[in-house]
Design an enzyme around this catalytic site. Structure first.
Site, mmCIF file in Angstrom:
data_model
loop_
_atom_site.group_PDB
_atom_site.id
_atom_site.type_symbol
_atom_site.label_atom_id
_atom_site.label_comp_id
_atom_site.label_asym_id
_atom_site.label_seq_id
_atom_site.Cartn_x
_atom_site.Cartn_y
_atom_site.Cartn_z
ATOM 1 N N HIS A 1 -7.354 -12.693 12.743
ATOM 2 C CA HIS A 1 -6.858 -11.319 12.560
ATOM 3 C C HIS A 1 -7.357 -10.366 13.634
ATOM 4 C CE1 HIS A 1 -6.183 -12.387 8.039
ATOM 5 N NE2 HIS A 1 -5.267 -12.893 8.824
ATOM 6 N N TYR B 1 -10.484 2.690 12.322
ATOM 7 C CA TYR B 1 -11.098 1.548 13.012
ATOM 8 C C TYR B 1 -12.353 1.959 13.782
ATOM 9 C CZ TYR B 1 -7.443 -1.542 11.480
ATOM 10 O OH TYR B 1 -6.617 -2.281 10.678
ATOM 11 N N GLY C 1 -16.298 -17.341 1.556
ATOM 12 C CA GLY C 1 -16.081 -15.916 1.353
ATOM 13 C C GLY C 1 -14.695 -15.409 1.667
ATOM 14 N N THR C 2 -13.681 -16.139 1.251
ATOM 15 C CA THR C 2 -12.315 -15.618 1.389
ATOM 16 C C THR C 2 -11.567 -15.809 0.076
ATOM 17 O OG1 THR C 2 -10.163 -15.849 2.455
ATOM 18 C CG2 THR C 2 -11.613 -17.785 2.556
ATOM 19 N N SER C 3 -10.830 -14.773 -0.319
ATOM 20 C CA SER C 3 -10.075 -14.862 -1.570
ATOM 21 C C SER C 3 -8.809 -15.691 -1.398
ATOM 22 C CB SER C 3 -9.702 -13.459 -2.056
ATOM 23 O OG SER C 3 -8.836 -12.840 -1.123
ATOM 24 N N GLN D 1 -11.201 -14.908 9.467
ATOM 25 C CA GLN D 1 -10.263 -13.802 9.252
ATOM 26 C C GLN D 1 -10.950 -12.477 9.554
ATOM 27 O OE1 GLN D 1 -7.989 -14.664 5.306
ATOM 28 N NE2 GLN D 1 -9.767 -16.000 5.384
ATOM 29 N N ASN D 2 -12.244 -12.536 9.825
ATOM 30 C CA ASN D 2 -13.007 -11.298 10.044
ATOM 31 C C ASN D 2 -12.797 -10.778 11.456
ATOM 32 O OD1 ASN D 2 -13.885 -11.820 7.508
ATOM 33 N ND2 ASN D 2 -15.932 -12.519 8.111
ATOM 34 N N ARG E 1 -15.049 1.854 11.203
ATOM 35 C CA ARG E 1 -15.415 0.466 10.845
ATOM 36 C C ARG E 1 -16.158 -0.211 12.001
ATOM 37 N NH1 ARG E 1 -10.969 -3.094 8.815
ATOM 38 N NH2 ARG E 1 -12.764 -4.393 8.332
ATOM 39 N N ASP F 1 -15.064 -8.661 12.666
ATOM 40 C CA ASP F 1 -16.406 -8.389 13.206
ATOM 41 C C ASP F 1 -16.823 -9.527 14.145
ATOM 42 O OD1 ASP F 1 -18.025 -10.495 11.848
ATOM 43 O OD2 ASP F 1 -17.526 -9.415 10.011
HETATM 44 N N1 APR Z 1 -20.835 -14.464 -0.346
HETATM 45 C C1 APR Z 1 -19.698 -15.208 -0.312
HETATM 46 N N2 APR Z 1 -18.528 -14.750 -0.742
HETATM 47 C C2 APR Z 1 -18.468 -13.489 -1.219
HETATM 48 C C3 APR Z 1 -19.600 -12.652 -1.279
HETATM 49 C C4 APR Z 1 -20.839 -13.183 -0.815
HETATM 50 N N3 APR Z 1 -21.971 -12.481 -0.833
HETATM 51 N N4 APR Z 1 -19.217 -11.462 -1.801
HETATM 52 C C5 APR Z 1 -17.895 -11.558 -2.052
HETATM 53 N N5 APR Z 1 -17.449 -12.782 -1.710
HETATM 54 C C6 APR Z 1 -16.077 -13.340 -1.792
HETATM 55 C C7 APR Z 1 -15.215 -12.803 -2.897
HETATM 56 O O1 APR Z 1 -15.483 -13.507 -4.109
HETATM 57 C C8 APR Z 1 -13.829 -13.065 -2.363
HETATM 58 O O2 APR Z 1 -13.381 -14.369 -2.720
HETATM 59 O O3 APR Z 1 -15.419 -12.992 -0.600
HETATM 60 C C9 APR Z 1 -14.021 -12.993 -0.848
HETATM 61 C C10 APR Z 1 -13.465 -11.758 -0.200
HETATM 62 O O4 APR Z 1 -12.081 -11.723 -0.335
HETATM 63 P P1 APR Z 1 -11.206 -10.578 0.365
HETATM 64 O O5 APR Z 1 -11.846 -9.252 0.148
HETATM 65 O O6 APR Z 1 -9.808 -10.748 -0.073
HETATM 66 O O7 APR Z 1 -11.379 -10.908 1.937
HETATM 67 P P2 APR Z 1 -10.576 -11.949 2.837
HETATM 68 O O8 APR Z 1 -10.181 -13.147 2.060
HETATM 69 O O9 APR Z 1 -11.384 -12.141 4.063
HETATM 70 O O10 APR Z 1 -9.296 -11.100 3.176
HETATM 71 C C11 APR Z 1 -8.338 -11.632 4.058
HETATM 72 O O11 APR Z 1 -7.185 -9.539 4.097
HETATM 73 O O12 APR Z 1 -7.028 -7.231 4.277
HETATM 74 C C12 APR Z 1 -6.975 -8.427 4.943
HETATM 75 O O13 APR Z 1 -7.163 -8.599 7.232
HETATM 76 C C13 APR Z 1 -7.951 -8.520 6.077
HETATM 77 O O14 APR Z 1 -8.901 -10.538 7.022
HETATM 78 C C14 APR Z 1 -8.678 -9.820 5.815
HETATM 79 C C15 APR Z 1 -7.729 -10.560 4.904
#
Ligand code: APR
Length: 253
Positions: free
Chosen positions: A119, A68, A185-187, A101-102, A71, A104
């Site tokens: 988070h 951490y 930007g979240t999966s 969820q970030n 990061r 930062d």
């Molecule tokens: N602009 C927008 N979206 C983007 C970009 C970009 N430039 N680059 C990547 N992405 C998208 C990807 O397509 C994906 O859908 O951002 C998403 C990232 O997904 P994850 O890496 O799974 O991140 P997140 O959803 O924030 O993860 C959730 O998982 O490990 C834990 O605690 C951590 O808060 C985090 C949580």
């Protein structure tokens, strides 16, 4: 007329273009056990269970702190990008709550005034024994032996896998009161955060900006902008402010 309420749900993708990596996908922080992309026979090295779980903290707290601290150093040098800034300008015409969820602080540094960190926050330390004790870290790191005033070790104020998400109930309440839900930007693979999109009432306008639209989103009624955050978010913010009759600085250009 009262302003409409926009709830933003952001994930790692919004900070990707600020140089902070995402978690999943080919270059993701958690994507380990596979050969790396350099073709040198090495593998990616970060395993969730080694750095982001309560058992990792028990097994090797120094390693967790080091992870951490590294990061946090990246977060300090990162700058908010056009997507973070556009969301801050959205407040000119809307009541905006950002659920991120970030860990930062780029939403805050861009000027967003209401940010809920589901988070936790990497720039804050918490006492391991007295969870109400929080300390902003500024330019400090956390090391083994750094104690709260009551003598307990400090840890990062982040939610590890397997821990409760105390902000969930407030987040759920915000989503149920939204007029517009904007996911960026979240999966949507991590629960309970991912469940928030299903709590929005039927009449809520739903928009998603992500170059890879998550599968769970395509099963619900979302307007999908398959674009990078720095392109898609300013575009949607521009449209929302224009439709609300707001002549923002951003919209004059
Ligand atoms: N602009 C927008 N979206 C983007 C970009 C970009 N430039 N680059 C990547 N992405 C998208 C990807 O397509 C994906 O859908 O951002 C998403 C990232 O997904 P994850 O890496 O799974 O991140 P997140 O959803 O924030 O993860 C959730 O998982 O490990 C834990 O605690 C951590 O808060 C985090 C949580």
């Amino acid at each position: 007329m009262p302003k409409q309420r926009v709830v933003v749900l952001s994930g790692a993708g919004i900070s990707a273009e600020s140089g902070l990596g995402t978690f999943r996908g080919p270059e993701g922080l958690w994507d380990t056990g596979e050969p790396n992309s350099h073709g040198d026979g090495g593998t990616r090295t970060v395993r969730v269970e080694d750095v982001a779980t309560p058992s990792a903290w028990v097994a090797d707290p120094a390693q967790v702190l080091r992870f951490y601290n590294e990061r946090r150093a990246q977060v300090r040098t990162a700058q908010p990008n056009a997507a973070h800034r556009a969301l801050a300008t959205l407040e000119q015409g809307f009541e905006v709550d950002t659920i991120t969820q970030n860990i930062d602080d780029l939403h805050e540094r861009a000027g967003s005034s209401r940010v809920l960190h589901l988070h936790g926050e990497i720039m804050v330390a918490r006492s391991t024994a007295h969870s109400e004790h929080l300390e902003p870290l500024g330019d400090q790191d956390i090391h083994l032996g750094d104690m709260c005033p009551q003598g307990s070790q400090l840890r990062p104020h982040v939610v590890w896998f397997g821990e409760d998400v105390p902000a969930m109930s407030v987040a759920a309440e915000l989503v149920t009161q939204a007029d517009i839900l904007l996911c960026v930007g979240t999966s949507l693979q991590v629960y309970p955060a991912a469940s928030l999109v299903f709590l929005a009432p039927d009449e809520v306008r739903r928009i998603v900006v992500d170059p890879n639209i998550p599968e769970s989103i395509t099963r619900t009624a979302f307007e999908c902008l398959a674009k990078r955050a720095t392109e898609g978010v300013p575009q949607i913010v521009h449209e929302l402010l224009r439709d609300a009759g707001i002549e923002s600085e951003e919209n004059k250009s």
